[in-house]
Motif scaffolding. Structure first.
Motif, short mmCIF file in Angstrom:
data_model
loop_
_atom_site.label_atom_id
_atom_site.label_comp_id
_atom_site.label_asym_id
_atom_site.label_seq_id
_atom_site.Cartn_x
_atom_site.Cartn_y
_atom_site.Cartn_z
N LYS A 470 0.82 -1.21 0.00
CA LYS A 470 0.00 0.00 0.00
C LYS A 470 0.86 1.27 0.00
O LYS A 470 0.43 2.31 -0.51
N GLN A 471 2.05 1.17 0.56
CA GLN A 471 2.93 2.34 0.64
C GLN A 471 3.64 2.63 -0.68
O GLN A 471 4.13 3.73 -0.90
N ILE A 472 3.71 1.63 -1.57
CA ILE A 472 4.48 1.76 -2.80
C ILE A 472 3.53 1.81 -3.99
O ILE A 472 2.64 0.96 -4.12
N SER A 473 3.73 2.78 -4.86
CA SER A 473 2.84 2.93 -6.02
C SER A 473 3.13 1.90 -7.11
O SER A 473 2.23 1.38 -7.74
N ASP A 474 4.41 1.60 -7.34
CA ASP A 474 4.79 0.68 -8.41
C ASP A 474 5.61 -0.46 -7.82
O ASP A 474 6.82 -0.36 -7.68
N THR A 475 4.95 -1.56 -7.47
CA THR A 475 5.65 -2.68 -6.83
C THR A 475 6.53 -3.45 -7.80
O THR A 475 7.43 -4.19 -7.37
N GLN A 476 6.30 -3.32 -9.10
CA GLN A 476 7.12 -4.05 -10.06
C GLN A 476 8.55 -3.53 -10.10
O GLN A 476 9.44 -4.20 -10.62
N ASN A 477 8.78 -2.33 -9.56
CA ASN A 477 10.14 -1.79 -9.48
C ASN A 477 10.72 -1.90 -8.08
O ASN A 477 11.61 -1.15 -7.71
#
Length: 528
Positions: A470-477
Motif C-alpha cells: 500500500k505504501q508503494i505505487s509501483d511494486t514491479q520496481n
C-alpha cells in the motif's frame, strides 16, 4: 479484523482481549460444527449403504468430500512445500503459456540447475500449471483460483474409485471404497496444498485412475479404442509428473501377462499404447529441447536420479521397508490384514488347520473369479516393490495405489461380514474389528483436517507485505532483500524478492537498473 502491528511474528492477532477471545471461540465453534456435520453425514452414508440405496449414499459421500475439501483449502496463504512454487509458476504461465518461469524477471544472476531460484522452471511438466493458470484467469490470482482445480479433480477421483470398484465387484464395494477415498487424510492434504507435490499429485492421480479404469475395461472387453485412451492418459499423467507415469505402462503389462497370458498380442497392443503415449508427450519434449536446451537437458538427466542411492537426500531417504511401514499410517494400522488376505486369495492358498502348513490348491491361479483380485494385487504390490528399491523415498509416491487400498478394504469388510459365522470368534469381536477398519481411517482423516486450526486468516507476514504494498505505487520496481516469504511476495504483490540479503555489489547493480530495494530486518522493511 487484521492487526496492523508489525511486531506480530506468526498470525495477525486481534486488537484486544475480547476480540481475541471471540476469534478463539469462533475457531472452536467452526471445528465443532465441522465434526458434527462429519458425524451426521457418516451416519447418513451408513444408513443408505446398509439399505442398499447406493446412489443416495454416493451423493452424501460427495457432499462430505466437498465440505472437507473446502475446509482444508481455506488457508489464506500459500503453503511452504511445494504449493508456493507451483502457485508462482502457474501465475507466471498465464502471460506466456509456453514459458514456465519461477523468477519471471531475474534481475540477478541465477543457476539454471537450482529449481528453487532459477528462471525457466521445468522441474514439473506444464499440464497442472496450465490448468491452475486457466483457473486463476477466471477466478483471480488467489488461493481459490489456485486450489479450485484440485478440489474438482479430487472429487472426480472419489467418483472414479466408485466406478472402478463397481466394475471389479459391485456397487456396495464401490460406495464403501468411495467413502474411504473421500475422507482420506493424505488426499485431503494434497487437495489443500498442505504437503509436497500438492495439486500436481491430485491431477496425476486422476489421470492414473482413469488409465486403470480403461485398462480394466480393455481386459474385460478387448476394445481397441481403450488402448488409445490408455496411451493418451499415460501421456497426460507424464505431463503432470514425468516418469511416474511409467507405472501405468508397468501395471498394464503385468496385468495383461498374468491375466491374459498372450505374449505375442501383448507386444502389439503395448506398441499401440506406447505410440499414443509418445504422440501425447513428444511435442512438449521437442519444444523445450529446442527453446530451453540447457534446462531441458538438465531436467532429463535428473529424471532417473531417484533410482540411484547417492541422489536421495536425508529428507527423502529410507530403507527397503519404508513404504510397507508407511501404509499403516496412511491407510490404517489394520491394512496389513486385508493385504495378507489378498495374497492368500490370489494365490489360492488354503489353511486346512491352524497348526498345518498352508497348501496351494490345484485350481488355476488365474481363474476368472480371481482376476479382479489380481488387478488389485498388481495395482498395490507393483508400485510398492518398485518404489521400495528406489533410493528416493516419499510417502506421497504410494498415493498412485491409494484407490486400490480403498477398494481392497471395502471388499474385505463385505467379505468378512459374510463369513463371520464360520469363524470361531465371538460376534462382538468381529464387529469391533470391522469398526476399527473404518474408524482408524476416520481418525487419520480428522488428524489431517485439524478442525480447530486457525483458517481463513492472513498470517502476520502477509499483513506486513500488504502494508508495504500500500505504501508503494509501483511494486514491479521493488526488490525485497532477505525476505523469508520471497515466493509468496512475488505471487501476491508482483514484487521481485530474494531469500538471501543482497550484497553491496548486487545492491548497486539493481539500483542502477532503477529498482528500489527494501531489506527485511526485525519484522519490518528498511529501504536500502
Amino acid at each position: 479484523p487484521l492487526n496492523k502491528n508489525k511486531n506480530a511474528t506468526t498470525w495477525a492477532a486481534p486488537k484486544n482481549i475480547s476480540s481475541l477471545y471471540s476469534t478463539k471461540k469462533m475457531h472452536i465453534s467452526t471445528g465443532i460444527y465441522l465434526l458434527l456435520i462429519y458425524g451426521l453425514l457418516i451416519c447418513a452414508i451408513y444408513f443408505f449403504t446398509k439399505n442398499n440405496h447406493h446412489k443416495k449414499a454416493l451423493i452424501f459421500i460427495l457432499a462430505l468430500g466437498f465440505i472437507l475439501r473446502c475446509f482444508i483449502s481455506s488457508d489464506m496463504y500459500l503453503h511452504q512445500w511445494d504449493e508456493r512454487f507451483h502457485a508462482l509458476v502457474a501465475k507466471n504461465i498465464i502471460a506466456h503459456p509456453l514459458q514456465p518461469t519461477l523468477y519471471d524477471n531475474p534481475v540477478l544472476d541465477y543457476d539454471y540447475r537450482d529449481w528453487s531460484g532459477n528462471h525457466i522452471w521445468l522441474s514439473k511438466p506444464p499440464l497442472p500449471f496450465w490448468i491452475m493458470g486457466a483457473s486463476m484467469t477466471i477466478f483471480g490470482k488467489n488461493e481459490l483460483g489456485l486450489r479450485l482445480p484440485s478440489l474438482i479433480f479430487s472429487l472426480l477421483g472419489v467418483l472414479l474409485t466408485f466406478w472402478i470398484a463397481r466394475l471389479l465387484f459391485n456397487q456396495k464395494t464401490g460406495v464403501i471404497a468411495a467413502f474411504f477415498h473421500t475422507i482420506h487424510g493424505l488426499h485431503l492434504e494434497l487437495t489443500g496444498g498442505l504437503i509436497s507435490a500438492d495439486h500436481v499429485d491430485v491431477l496425476f492421480l486422476t489421470c492414473f485412475q482413469i488409465s486403470i479404469l480403461f485398462i480394466i475395461k480393455y481386459i474385460k472387453n478387448n476394445k481397441f479404442k481403450d488402448l488409445i485412451i490408455i496411451g493418451l492418459l499415460a501421456g497426460l499423467a507424464y505431463l503432470c509428473k514425468w516418469i511416474m507415469a511409467f507405472f501405468i505402462i508397468f501395471i498394464w503389462m503385468s496385468m495383461y501377462i498374468l491375466i491374459k497370458r498372450n505374449f505375442r498380442k501383448l507386444i502389439v497392443i503395448t506398441l499401440v499404447i506406447i505410440l499414443t503415449f509418445l504422440i501425447a508427450i513428444l511435442p512438449w519434449h521437442l519444444f523445450i529441447l529446442y527453446q530451453y536446451p540447457q534446462e531441458a537437458q538438465w531436467i532429463f538427466r535428473q529424471m532417473f536420479a531417484p533410482v540411484h542411492t547417492e541422489s536421495a537426500t536425508a529428507a527423502h531417504s529410507g530403507g527397503i521397508f519404508f513404504y510397507f511401514t508407511q501404509i499403516r499410517i496412511i491407510f490404517g494400522e489394520l491394512i496389513y490384514i486385508p493385504l495378507i488376505w489378498l495374497v492368500f486369495k490370489c494365490c489360492n492358498i488354503k489353511m486346512p488347520g491352524i497348526f498345518k502348513m498352508p497348501c496351494i490348491s490345484r485350481t488355476a491361479l488365474f481363474s476368472k473369479k480371481r482376476i479382479h483380485l489380481w488387478i488389485l494385487f498388481l495395482w498395490i504390490c507393483l508400485p510398492l516393490i518398485l518404489l521400495s528399491v528406489s533410493a528416493m523415498k516419499k510417502h506421497t509416491y504410494i498415493m498412485m495405489s491409494a484407490p486400490a487400498f480403498f477398494i481392497l478394504t471395502a471388499f474385505f469388510i463385505i467379505y468378512f461380514l459374510k463369513i463371520q459365522k464360520r469363524l470361531h470368534t465371538k460376534t462382538w469381536m468381529n464387529y469391533v474389528f470391522v469398526a476399527l477398519l473404518i474408524l482408524l481411517p476416520v481418525r487419520y482423516s480428522i488428524e489431517r483436517i485439524k478442525p480447530f486450526k486457525h483458517r481463513m486468516e492472513h498470517p502476520a507476514w502477509r499483513v506486513r507485505l500488504s502494508e508495504l504494498d500500500k505504501q508503494i505505487s509501483d511494486t514491479q520496481n521493488v526488490i525485497l532483500s532477505g525476505e523469508p516469504h520471497y515466493l509468496n511476495a512475488m505471487f501476491y504483490y508482483d514484487m521481485i524478492a530474494y531469500k538471501h540479503k543482497l550484497n553491496e555489489a548486487q545492491l548497486q547493480q539493481v539500483k542502477n537498473m532503477g529498482y528500489k530495494v527494501f531489506e527485511y530486518q526485525q519484522e519490518k522493511y528498511i529501504e536500502k
